[in-house]
Motif scaffolding. Sequence first.
Motif, PDB file in Angstrom:
ATOM      1  N   SER A 174       0.830  -1.209   0.000  1.00  0.00           N
ATOM      2  CA  SER A 174       0.000   0.000   0.000  1.00  0.00           C
ATOM      3  C   SER A 174       0.860   1.253   0.000  1.00  0.00           C
ATOM      4  O   SER A 174       0.622   2.196  -0.774  1.00  0.00           O
ATOM      5  N   PHE A 175       1.887   1.264   0.872  1.00  0.00           N
ATOM      6  CA  PHE A 175       2.786   2.414   0.929  1.00  0.00           C
ATOM      7  C   PHE A 175       3.596   2.558  -0.362  1.00  0.00           C
ATOM      8  O   PHE A 175       3.794   3.660  -0.867  1.00  0.00           O
ATOM      9  N   ALA A 176       4.060   1.430  -0.891  1.00  0.00           N
ATOM     10  CA  ALA A 176       4.884   1.472  -2.104  1.00  0.00           C
ATOM     11  C   ALA A 176       4.075   1.960  -3.301  1.00  0.00           C
ATOM     12  O   ALA A 176       4.550   2.783  -4.096  1.00  0.00           O
ATOM     13  N   LEU A 177       2.858   1.467  -3.444  1.00  0.00           N
ATOM     14  CA  LEU A 177       2.008   1.889  -4.556  1.00  0.00           C
ATOM     15  C   LEU A 177       1.697   3.385  -4.451  1.00  0.00           C
ATOM     16  O   LEU A 177       1.761   4.115  -5.450  1.00  0.00           O
ATOM     17  N   THR A 233      10.542   3.950 -12.035  1.00  0.00           N
ATOM     18  CA  THR A 233       9.883   2.957 -12.873  1.00  0.00           C
ATOM     19  C   THR A 233      10.726   1.694 -12.995  1.00  0.00           C
ATOM     20  O   THR A 233      10.187   0.591 -13.170  1.00  0.00           O
ATOM     21  N   GLY A 234      12.038   1.835 -12.883  1.00  0.00           N
ATOM     22  CA  GLY A 234      12.901   0.665 -12.903  1.00  0.00           C
ATOM     23  C   GLY A 234      12.798  -0.159 -11.628  1.00  0.00           C
ATOM     24  O   GLY A 234      13.090  -1.363 -11.636  1.00  0.00           O
ATOM     25  N   ALA A 243       9.089  -4.372  -7.625  1.00  0.00           N
ATOM     26  CA  ALA A 243       8.982  -4.505  -6.172  1.00  0.00           C
ATOM     27  C   ALA A 243       7.529  -4.753  -5.758  1.00  0.00           C
ATOM     28  O   ALA A 243       7.254  -5.536  -4.835  1.00  0.00           O
ATOM     29  N   LEU A 244       6.583  -4.111  -6.434  1.00  0.00           N
ATOM     30  CA  LEU A 244       5.161  -4.323  -6.134  1.00  0.00           C
ATOM     31  C   LEU A 244       4.745  -5.753  -6.433  1.00  0.00           C
ATOM     32  O   LEU A 244       3.943  -6.346  -5.709  1.00  0.00           O
ATOM     33  N   VAL A 245       5.315  -6.320  -7.504  1.00  0.00           N
ATOM     34  CA  VAL A 245       5.027  -7.721  -7.835  1.00  0.00           C
ATOM     35  C   VAL A 245       5.586  -8.635  -6.750  1.00  0.00           C
ATOM     36  O   VAL A 245       4.928  -9.598  -6.320  1.00  0.00           O
ATOM     37  N   TYR A 246       6.801  -8.361  -6.282  1.00  0.00           N
ATOM     38  CA  TYR A 246       7.396  -9.173  -5.216  1.00  0.00           C
ATOM     39  C   TYR A 246       6.520  -9.172  -3.970  1.00  0.00           C
ATOM     40  O   TYR A 246       6.351 -10.192  -3.295  1.00  0.00           O
ATOM     41  N   LEU A 247       5.983  -7.986  -3.642  1.00  0.00           N
ATOM     42  CA  LEU A 247       5.194  -7.856  -2.422  1.00  0.00           C
ATOM     43  C   LEU A 247       3.885  -8.632  -2.488  1.00  0.00           C
ATOM     44  O   LEU A 247       3.326  -9.002  -1.454  1.00  0.00           O
TER      45      LEU A 247
END
Length: 312
Positions: free
Chosen positions: A28-31, A74-75, A80-84
Amino acid sequence: MDNISSPHFLTVTALNEWDWTSRIIFFSFALSGYLLTIVLNAALIMIIAFEKALHEPMYIFLCNLCVNDLCGSTGFYPRALVYLLTETNRISFEECIVQSIVIIVYGAGEFSNLSVMAVDRYIAICQPLRYHSIMSPFTVWSLVTFIWIYPCFLSIMAILVAMKYPFCRHDIVKLFCENLSLVNLQCKQDNLNRIFNGWMYVTAIVLISFVLISYFKIILACRKSKVNQEKFFSTCVPHLISFLNYIACVFFDSSQTELRAKTLPHMLYTFLTVIFLIVPPVVNPVIYGIKLSPVRAKILCIFRSFRIKTPL
């Protein structure tokens, strides 16, 4: 040997100890952070691009800095969102190489961009009468070219060094792929790795020293001139804040090997390794948007026109 040197997938182990609740919270924070980064930098880029009064060297370099921040974010963020949200935490070898190149370009580009901006401020304050003759369109675009050519060259060299020897390990400790992570997977390391890493550190130190020396001369020039002091506080302070912020973030990342050995909590360790990718891209447009009066005035004008058009 071919299977070792060209693995199909690499495993990111940074999130292995995270439970599902922690992953959702940080997702949530990362997005939110990624969306905020896109909005802030894209807004500043559009303001500079469409406002003719801002088509000056300083704002061109600032626009370039925002583009670089968007590339770095973007890199990092999408993967990272996919990993989470997944438990496999795997990345293909090709994707890892691409991410490494993008992040190296971002990291080196931030250094080169901030260094060029320091040169621009030094000329504007210490040699104001010659500013427009020195910072001609040809000079500006030559510096913009340098800002991108140097990081691209560095990234290609870094990847070539990282792929020189076969890989005996497939686990990446950090949350992203970059040169040192790939080098650590090699079955063998030689002096070329050490020479290249040393060259990167020396180059970074030279750029940092160059910026600090420029600001030392700027401060000396500002001591007896109120006009220069106003220029310093309005245009140099945001650049200095961005520069010191980025240096601090890079320091946190580069010092993690030592900190990890001292039983640093794994979650905090993971955060500190990515701080240089998430903090500067958000801080830079905020600092410049607040401190640079032409940019701030344009932002306020946009908000006022929006409030007028929006019915209560």
